[in-house]
Design a protein around this motif. Sequence first.
Motif, PDB file in Angstrom:
ATOM      1  N   LEU A  11       0.867  -1.323  -0.091  1.00 42.66           N
ATOM      2  CA  LEU A  11       0.125   0.235   0.095  1.00 42.66           C
ATOM      3  C   LEU A  11       0.548   1.575   0.125  1.00 42.66           C
ATOM      4  O   LEU A  11       0.306   2.558  -0.476  1.00 42.66           O
ATOM      5  N   ASN A  15       0.569   3.999  -2.773  1.00 47.24           N
ATOM      6  CA  ASN A  15       1.060   5.315  -2.542  1.00 47.24           C
ATOM      7  C   ASN A  15       1.858   6.440  -3.531  1.00 47.24           C
ATOM      8  O   ASN A  15       1.090   7.766  -3.825  1.00 47.24           O
ATOM      9  N   ILE A  73      -6.892   5.032   1.104  1.00 47.66           N
ATOM     10  CA  ILE A  73      -5.561   3.904   1.019  1.00 47.66           C
ATOM     11  C   ILE A  73      -4.953   5.477   1.870  1.00 47.66           C
ATOM     12  O   ILE A  73      -4.371   4.942   2.326  1.00 47.66           O
TER      13      ILE A  73
END
Length: 300
Positions: A11, A15, A73
Amino acid sequence: MELEDMDLNLLVIFNQLLKERKVSKVAENLGLGQPAVSNALARLRKLFGDELFLRTSTGMQPTPFADQLAESIGYALGMIHSAVNARSSFDPASSKRSFSVGMTDIGEIYFLPRLMQCIRDVAPLVSISTVRNTAVNLKDAMEGGQVDLAIGLLPQLKGGFFQRRLFVQRYVCLFRKGHALDKKTIRESEFYAADHVAVVSAGTGHGKVDEILDSNSPQRRVKLQVPHFVAIGHILQTTDLVATVPERLAERMVGPFDLRYVSHPVKLPQIAINLFWHAKYHKDPANQWLRSLIFDMHAG
């Protein structure tokens, strides 16, 4: 998909890809090799069943599904970062912290005098620097901690950001004392018959007002255009020009420049001024202290 199937590092890479749009830049930022980032992207694609990022001539562009995931997220990673980096306390009386705040020239005129007075009284070693909201990539600068807070009308700060309303204000007509319009109320025809100074302040949210004023018939007679509000007081003090400005700016200028303001005869939208901070620093005591100070001084 269950959480145990997800590697948090994936994640983080997701990002970073949203931010940088280049595998090489993400690898550099995270201290990884490009093959490692490419492998992580392959794992993400398999987990989500979507390409997520497509190679184009301008870099890795997110798919609609990636855009859909982005806000959640970003918010989740920000909250995790805030939790693991939380400080136990912040003592304003002894802190030598330097804060950076994004704001416009209007913000500097309206907010800084009172803010600096308060800081002098409760945090004498703290310092403040300001940056123009349009002069930096505000979203990235706040995520990276280079800018602590931002104040204004900033619709671009959405995913991963908190905001709190400071106040809503209207627009007014501002001019020198003794001007022909210096009376309790003015008519729309009188407004359009006057000569005007217009502030072309790109990216600040004031452009909508100019569109409304200049879409009418007759149009206002703009004799002078300037790129900011800083010089408005000096200009109006010695001319017969009229300016359309936010009311709280007018309040700050009438005394020093011997000006007057009246309600605007044209129906214009009110503007909401908000205080913004990134989710990463939501629980940071220093950030909490400064935003509470600003809110307590100017709410209402």
